[in-house]
Write an enzyme that holds these catalytic residues in place. Structure first.
Site, short mmCIF file in Angstrom:
data_model
loop_
_atom_site.label_atom_id
_atom_site.label_comp_id
_atom_site.label_asym_id
_atom_site.label_seq_id
_atom_site.Cartn_x
_atom_site.Cartn_y
_atom_site.Cartn_z
N HIS A 174 1.07 5.06 1.20
CA HIS A 174 0.45 5.97 2.31
C HIS A 174 1.06 7.14 2.50
CE1 HIS A 174 -2.10 6.80 5.80
NE2 HIS A 174 -1.01 7.26 6.42
N ASP A 219 -2.95 0.55 8.08
CA ASP A 219 -1.77 1.27 7.60
C ASP A 219 -0.15 0.86 8.64
OD1 ASP A 219 -2.89 2.86 5.57
OD2 ASP A 219 -3.62 4.27 6.86
N SER A 275 5.09 6.82 2.49
CA SER A 275 5.44 5.18 2.77
C SER A 275 4.69 4.20 1.99
CB SER A 275 5.08 4.97 4.16
OG SER A 275 5.63 5.95 5.13
N ASN A 311 0.91 -1.16 0.10
CA ASN A 311 0.00 -0.06 0.07
C ASN A 311 0.74 1.39 0.00
OD1 ASN A 311 -2.38 1.53 0.45
ND2 ASN A 311 -1.84 1.92 2.51
C1 GRF Z 1 -2.39 9.19 -2.88
O1 GRF Z 1 -2.09 10.28 -2.32
C2 GRF Z 1 -1.95 7.97 -1.94
O2 GRF Z 1 -0.96 8.09 -1.27
C3 GRF Z 1 -2.99 7.68 -1.14
O3 GRF Z 1 -4.16 8.14 -1.78
C4 GRF Z 1 -3.63 8.94 -2.90
C5 GRF Z 1 -4.18 8.29 -4.30
O4 GRF Z 1 -3.95 9.00 -5.38
N1 GRF Z 1 -3.02 6.50 -0.41
P1 GRF Z 1 -4.23 8.77 -6.99
O5 GRF Z 1 -5.39 7.99 -7.11
O6 GRF Z 1 -3.16 7.65 -7.13
O7 GRF Z 1 -3.91 9.68 -7.64
#
Ligand code: GRF
Length: 221
Positions: free
Chosen positions: A112, A148, A139, A110
């Site tokens: 995050h 997370d 991360s 994932n």
């Molecule tokens: C990103 O900021 C990611 O870190 C978080 O959700 C957002 C997704 O953005 N988990 P995208 O849909 O990839 O543009």
């Protein structure tokens, strides 16, 4: 030549991290085959990106399932059927049932937007600003039943600048996200990373003392 890593991506939103993976693959920098893109939102931009890239996609609407557990078991049934080796959560905004994800522990990552273990959950940019942090980051971690909370593989850091607001911070961090996720996926595709249960990460068979750091486009110990 070994067959490329088969990956499935789950996304609820615009899909810019999915796009970064596709772009890396197209540039010959990421030897993967995209076998599925799944979403809980029919309106997710990620689905349109998948379509344009010729990647099979599906939507599962949580409202069509009586419980979260039912939803998640169907989700993983679909992902199993796709033949994926690795699941990448790229902005998938749902908490996943611990029993449903168990068979995938070690094969699911994932991204995050915080320097975990700081700021699990939502509104990470706002929370970093409110805390007066001088540094923020993103991360990539292995997914475990804890939200997370799985072992962190790698991080990218940025400075918080005077005058930053949530939007500017998120924008600057996104540039790093788009480097970090392909870089980690590349290590997995090369067979160099593994989850060292319960809470560690191994690179080339050696346990990491701290998450890898992204500098430029490169991950370093
Ligand atoms: C990103 O900021 C990611 O870190 C978080 O959700 C957002 C997704 O953005 N988990 P995208 O849909 O990839 O543009």
């Amino acid at each position: 030549m070994p067959s490329p890593l088969r990956i499935a991506v789950l996304a609820s939103g615009r899909g810019s991290n999915l796009q970064a993976l596709i772009a890396a693959r197209d540039a010959g920098e990421l030897p993967v085959e995209f076998v599925a893109v799944g979403s809980d939102k029919a309106s997710a931009g990620a689905l349109e990106l998948a379509k344009r890239a010729g990647i099979p996609s599906f939507v599962l609407n949580p409202r069509d399932f009586p419980t979260r557990r039912d939803y998640d078991f169907e989700l993983f049934a679909r992902l199993n059927a796709s033949g994926a080796d690795l699941l990448v959560l790229a902005g998938f905004m749902r908490i996943i049932d611990g029993d449903a994800l168990k068979p995938w522990v070690g094969r699911m990552i994932n991204i995050h937007p915080s320097l975990l273990p700081k700021y699990r959950g939502l509104h990470t940019h706002r929370r970093a600003l409110e805390a007066g942090d001088s540094e923020h980051g993103v991360s990539v971690h292995y997914v475990t039943a804890e939200l997370d909370g799985g072992p962190v593989i790698a991080q990218a850091r940025i400075d918080v600048l005077a005058g930053d607001d949530e939007h500017s911070l998120a924008q600057r961090l996104l540039v790093q996200e788009h480097r970090l996720l392909p870089a980690v996926t590349r290590l997995i595709a090369a067979g160099r990373l593994a989850l060292a249960a319960p809470d560690g990460v191994e690179l080339d068979g050696q346990r990491l003392a701290a998450p890898l750091r992204l500098s430029g486009h490169t991950l370093t110990r």
